[in-house]
Design a protein around this motif. Structure first.
Motif, PDB file in Angstrom:
ATOM      1  N   THR A 131      29.630  17.842 -44.350  1.00 48.73           N
ATOM      2  CA  THR A 131      29.821  18.433 -45.911  1.00 48.73           C
ATOM      3  C   THR A 131      29.377  19.185 -46.295  1.00 48.73           C
ATOM      4  O   THR A 131      29.453  19.827 -46.809  1.00 48.73           O
ATOM      5  N   TRP A 132      27.960  18.784 -46.111  1.00 52.40           N
ATOM      6  CA  TRP A 132      26.302  19.937 -46.662  1.00 52.40           C
ATOM      7  C   TRP A 132      27.001  20.965 -45.871  1.00 52.40           C
ATOM      8  O   TRP A 132      26.979  22.088 -47.105  1.00 52.40           O
ATOM      9  N   THR A 133      27.189  21.135 -44.739  1.00 57.68           N
ATOM     10  CA  THR A 133      27.261  22.734 -44.558  1.00 57.68           C
ATOM     11  C   THR A 133      28.746  23.404 -44.730  1.00 57.68           C
ATOM     12  O   THR A 133      28.733  24.436 -45.386  1.00 57.68           O
ATOM     13  N   ILE A 134      29.815  22.713 -45.500  1.00 55.61           N
ATOM     14  CA  ILE A 134      30.697  23.397 -45.935  1.00 55.61           C
ATOM     15  C   ILE A 134      30.540  23.444 -47.170  1.00 55.61           C
ATOM     16  O   ILE A 134      30.641  24.350 -47.686  1.00 55.61           O
ATOM     17  N   VAL A 135      29.641  22.222 -47.777  1.00 55.02           N
ATOM     18  CA  VAL A 135      29.558  22.906 -49.667  1.00 55.02           C
ATOM     19  C   VAL A 135      28.284  24.339 -49.526  1.00 55.02           C
ATOM     20  O   VAL A 135      28.710  24.940 -50.153  1.00 55.02           O
ATOM     21  N   ARG A 136      27.726  23.764 -48.305  1.00 54.34           N
ATOM     22  CA  ARG A 136      27.284  25.391 -48.927  1.00 54.34           C
ATOM     23  C   ARG A 136      27.557  26.121 -48.653  1.00 54.34           C
ATOM     24  O   ARG A 136      26.422  27.309 -48.079  1.00 54.34           O
ATOM     25  N   LYS A 137      27.970  26.738 -47.063  1.00 54.87           N
ATOM     26  CA  LYS A 137      28.463  27.894 -46.239  1.00 54.87           C
ATOM     27  C   LYS A 137      29.806  28.192 -46.569  1.00 54.87           C
ATOM     28  O   LYS A 137      30.506  29.754 -46.631  1.00 54.87           O
ATOM     29  N   VAL A 138      30.809  27.442 -46.855  1.00 49.42           N
ATOM     30  CA  VAL A 138      32.283  27.393 -47.556  1.00 49.42           C
ATOM     31  C   VAL A 138      31.954  27.111 -49.020  1.00 49.42           C
ATOM     32  O   VAL A 138      32.400  28.030 -49.851  1.00 49.42           O
ATOM     33  N   LEU A 139      31.907  25.904 -49.536  1.00 52.58           N
ATOM     34  CA  LEU A 139      32.841  26.181 -50.623  1.00 52.58           C
ATOM     35  C   LEU A 139      32.028  27.277 -51.679  1.00 52.58           C
ATOM     36  O   LEU A 139      32.586  27.826 -52.576  1.00 52.58           O
ATOM     37  N   VAL A 140      30.591  27.172 -51.946  1.00 47.42           N
ATOM     38  CA  VAL A 140      29.516  27.816 -53.303  1.00 47.42           C
ATOM     39  C   VAL A 140      30.079  29.713 -52.755  1.00 47.42           C
ATOM     40  O   VAL A 140      30.268  29.882 -53.585  1.00 47.42           O
ATOM     41  N   PRO A 141      29.276  30.062 -51.659  1.00 48.50           N
ATOM     42  CA  PRO A 141      29.910  30.885 -51.760  1.00 48.50           C
ATOM     43  C   PRO A 141      31.247  32.029 -51.595  1.00 48.50           C
ATOM     44  O   PRO A 141      31.169  32.799 -52.284  1.00 48.50           O
ATOM     45  N   GLU A 142      32.002  31.156 -51.191  1.00 44.50           N
ATOM     46  CA  GLU A 142      33.724  31.297 -51.152  1.00 44.50           C
ATOM     47  C   GLU A 142      33.761  31.202 -52.987  1.00 44.50           C
ATOM     48  O   GLU A 142      34.555  32.242 -52.866  1.00 44.50           O
TER      49      GLU A 142
END
Lengths: 245, 348
Positions: A131-142
């Motif tokens: 989940t943390w990877t998803i937040v950092r690499k997907v949700l915030v940058p996108e």
């Protein structure tokens, strides 16, 4: 009133506004970003689905958003005194401004993050991301272009709030306009204040739009930048439509 | 390589009461190592649920999934979050998606590096590997481009390169060509085929397009209403009388021109495809044969043909010529015959 009399007053007022808005924006972003992301993650079907947490955060944000700022400011007086030791001045005004700004920004973040394509989340899950990877690499940058647009909206809303804070001793441009323009009939100074605010807001909006568009257009030849609605009043039209707890 | 047994997935539309939708109903799937396996079915047949259950993006309600000898359902743990072991297992299964799912904020190279970042590979090694994979899919010159600058086919190539970054043994393809035009579809399928051969990659793909199965699959399964109704190697399926998949792979049409006619579906494969059987039949029994429809193609690397022919007279009158055709090693299906059991019996 001559220009040489007005100049120091204007300079001081601008500095005060800058301090109030600058700090409160920073705190609103730092506090609102995780709250907004949590609202999405804990929602039904989210990665950290948790109805209780979602409802609690949603309620807090709703209360924060629904209180008129001037009432929030008065209600928070004791808390403000506890934090800053005083209830008067720009430093004291930062406290209610920041607390008013956090739920405001959190809702905008929620809307921005919710718009990220779920397929991207799924793709990273399929790669073995947590989940943390998803937040950092997907949700915030996108969501970054929308998040920048949200920050612009928040800054402008906080400038509006800071003028209210000014009337009860916070200082800044709003205070100047009321004290001189309204109470002493210095119409000239009032109009200059209005002009300064108008120019400042236009510049902030322009810079925000430019940054959002630059990020959004990466690679794409055209396409509109994400822009939040009803920028003047600082109230995004759709931010609250999504989830009312 | 991939085995599912008794896989069931039930969606509850409302939290407690309300309708339940059974997307998968006891699916047993067996994909052998190194083959390209196609699951075909209409929308809503459960294909998507099936492929998502293979790497547990969806938790099956019951049943087990084993990939490369590892029981993934046992790793799942409780709750919707994937534990560390399951995440590690997932990183060894590549997946490509219908809508590519590339991050628009990252360059092509950074997209391919993403799984390596998750695996904790060092920066230098990441970029070496990413460039190598982009070269493999034929996009070495696009490393610095953003996804928005690419065509659909190029995006899917990036998607495939990204799926291969973790050196997977298994590649899952979720309608990877469904958003592409026919030309691009062919080139992407060719790429999947090449990767399957060069890297020994096992590919499980789901699709609703028969052409996809026809051009790349070694084996196929047909799904309907959450169940697998037919499965096997493409060659076996074609040799199975009455196989829906075979009929769909090789559609031949044509109605009988009168009551006193016998209509036969003749399937040729292997050596029999090269024999002039129809003219032999005509000469030997002195009968006139009409051809109602025919198709010849390569399926799963085999030359296969299917023909619908019409013989004068009822079935009873044609038992001998049909026997002759079967002796030649052809597969004969009698169309609309009142004794279908007989027709099936003599298939081999």
């Amino acid at each position: 009133m001559t220009w040489s009399e007005m100049q120091p007053l204007l300079e001081q007022a601008c500095t005060e506004t800058l301090i109030m808005v600058g700090w409160s924006t920073l705190i609103a972003v730092v506090g609102g970003l995780p709250l907004g992301i949590l609202l999405v993650l804990t929602d039904k079907g989210g990665l950290l689905q948790n109805t209780v947490v979602n409802k609690v955060i949603g309620q807090i944000v709703n209360i924060g958003r629904s209180l008129p700022f001037i009432i929030l400011m008065v209600a928070l007086m004791n808390f403000t005194r506890w934090v800053t030791g005083t209830t008067i001045g720009s430093e004291a005004a930062i406290v209610p401004l920041a607390i008013g700004g956090i739920p405001f920004f959190a809702r905008l973040v929620e809307t921005a993050v919710r718009e990220v394509d779920h397929g991207l989340v799924e793709a990273v899950q399929a790669m073995g991301g947590n989940t943390w990877t998803i937040v950092r690499k997907v949700l915030v940058p996108e969501a970054l272009p929308s998040l920048i647009a949200s920050t612009t909206t928040t800054v402008i809303a906080l400038i509006g709030y800071s003028a209210m804070a000014g009337t009860v001793g916070g200082g800044g441009l709003g205070d100047l306009a009321v004290r001189y323009g309204y109470q002493r009939f210095e119409t000239g100074l009032m109009w200059i204040t209005v002009a300064v605010l108008a120019v400042a807001i236009s510049l902030i909006q322009f810079a925000g739009d430019f940054a959002a568009r630059a990020l959004h257009r990466r690679g794409a030849r055209s396409g509109p930048a994400p822009r939040l609605r009803l920028l003047k009043s600082g109230e995004p039209a759709t931010a609250d439509v999504g989830k009312v707890a | 390589m991939i085995t599912t047994s008794g896989l069931t997935k039930v969606y509850r539309t409302h939290r407690s009461r309300g309708r339940e939708v059974t997307a998968l109903d006891g699916v047993d799937l067996h994909v052998r190592e190194g083959e390209v396996y196609g699951v075909i079915g209409q929308s809503g047949a459960g294909k998507s649920s099936l492929i998502r259950c293979v790497n547990l993006l969806e938790r099956p309600t019951s049943g087990t999934v084993t990939v490369a000898g590892q029981d993934l359902t046992a790793l799942a743990g409780r709750g919707p979050r994937a534990g560390r072991e399951l995440r590690q297992a997932r990183s060894r299964i590549g997946m490509v998606f219908q809508h590519f799912n590339l991050l628009s904020s990252r360059t092509v190279q950074d997209n391919v590096e993403l799984p390596l970042e998750i695996l904790g590979t060092s920066g230098k090694e990441r970029s070496r590997k990413a460039l190598e994979l982009l070269d493999l899919v034929g996009l070495a010159d696009k490393a610095k481009a953003y996804p928005a600058q690419l065509s659909g086919g190029q995006k899917q190539r990036v998607g495939i390169a990204r799926a291969l970054a973790g050196d997977p043994k298994v590649l899952l393809s979720d309608e990877a060509t469904s958003a592409l035009d026919p030309e691009t579809t062919r080139s992407i399928l060719q790429l999947l085929r090449d990767l399957n051969r060069q890297l020994g990659l096992t590919v499980l793909l789901i699709t609703h397009e028969m052409d996809v199965v026809k051009s790349v699959c070694d084996s196929a399964a047909l799904m309907e209403k959450g169940r697998i109704v037919e499965s096997g190697t493409v060659a076996d399926l074609l040799a199975t009388p009455g196989s829906q998949l075979a009929a769909a792979l090789f559609p031949v049409g044509g109605e009988a021109s009168g009551d006193d006619r016998t209509v036969l579906d003749v399937t040729f494969h292997g050596e029999s495809a090269t024999q002039p059987v129809i003219s032999q039949l005509s000469r030997t029994y002195n009968i006139d044969i009409s051809i109602l429809g025919a198709a010849i193609d390569t399926v799963g690397g085999l030359q296969v043909g299917r023909m619908r022919i019409e013989l004068p007279g009822r079935y009873e009158d044609n038992v001998v010529p049909i026997g002759f055709l079967r002796e030649q090693g052809l597969q004969i299906d009698v169309v609309d015959h009142d004794e279908p059991a007989l027709a099936k019996e003599g298939a081999k």
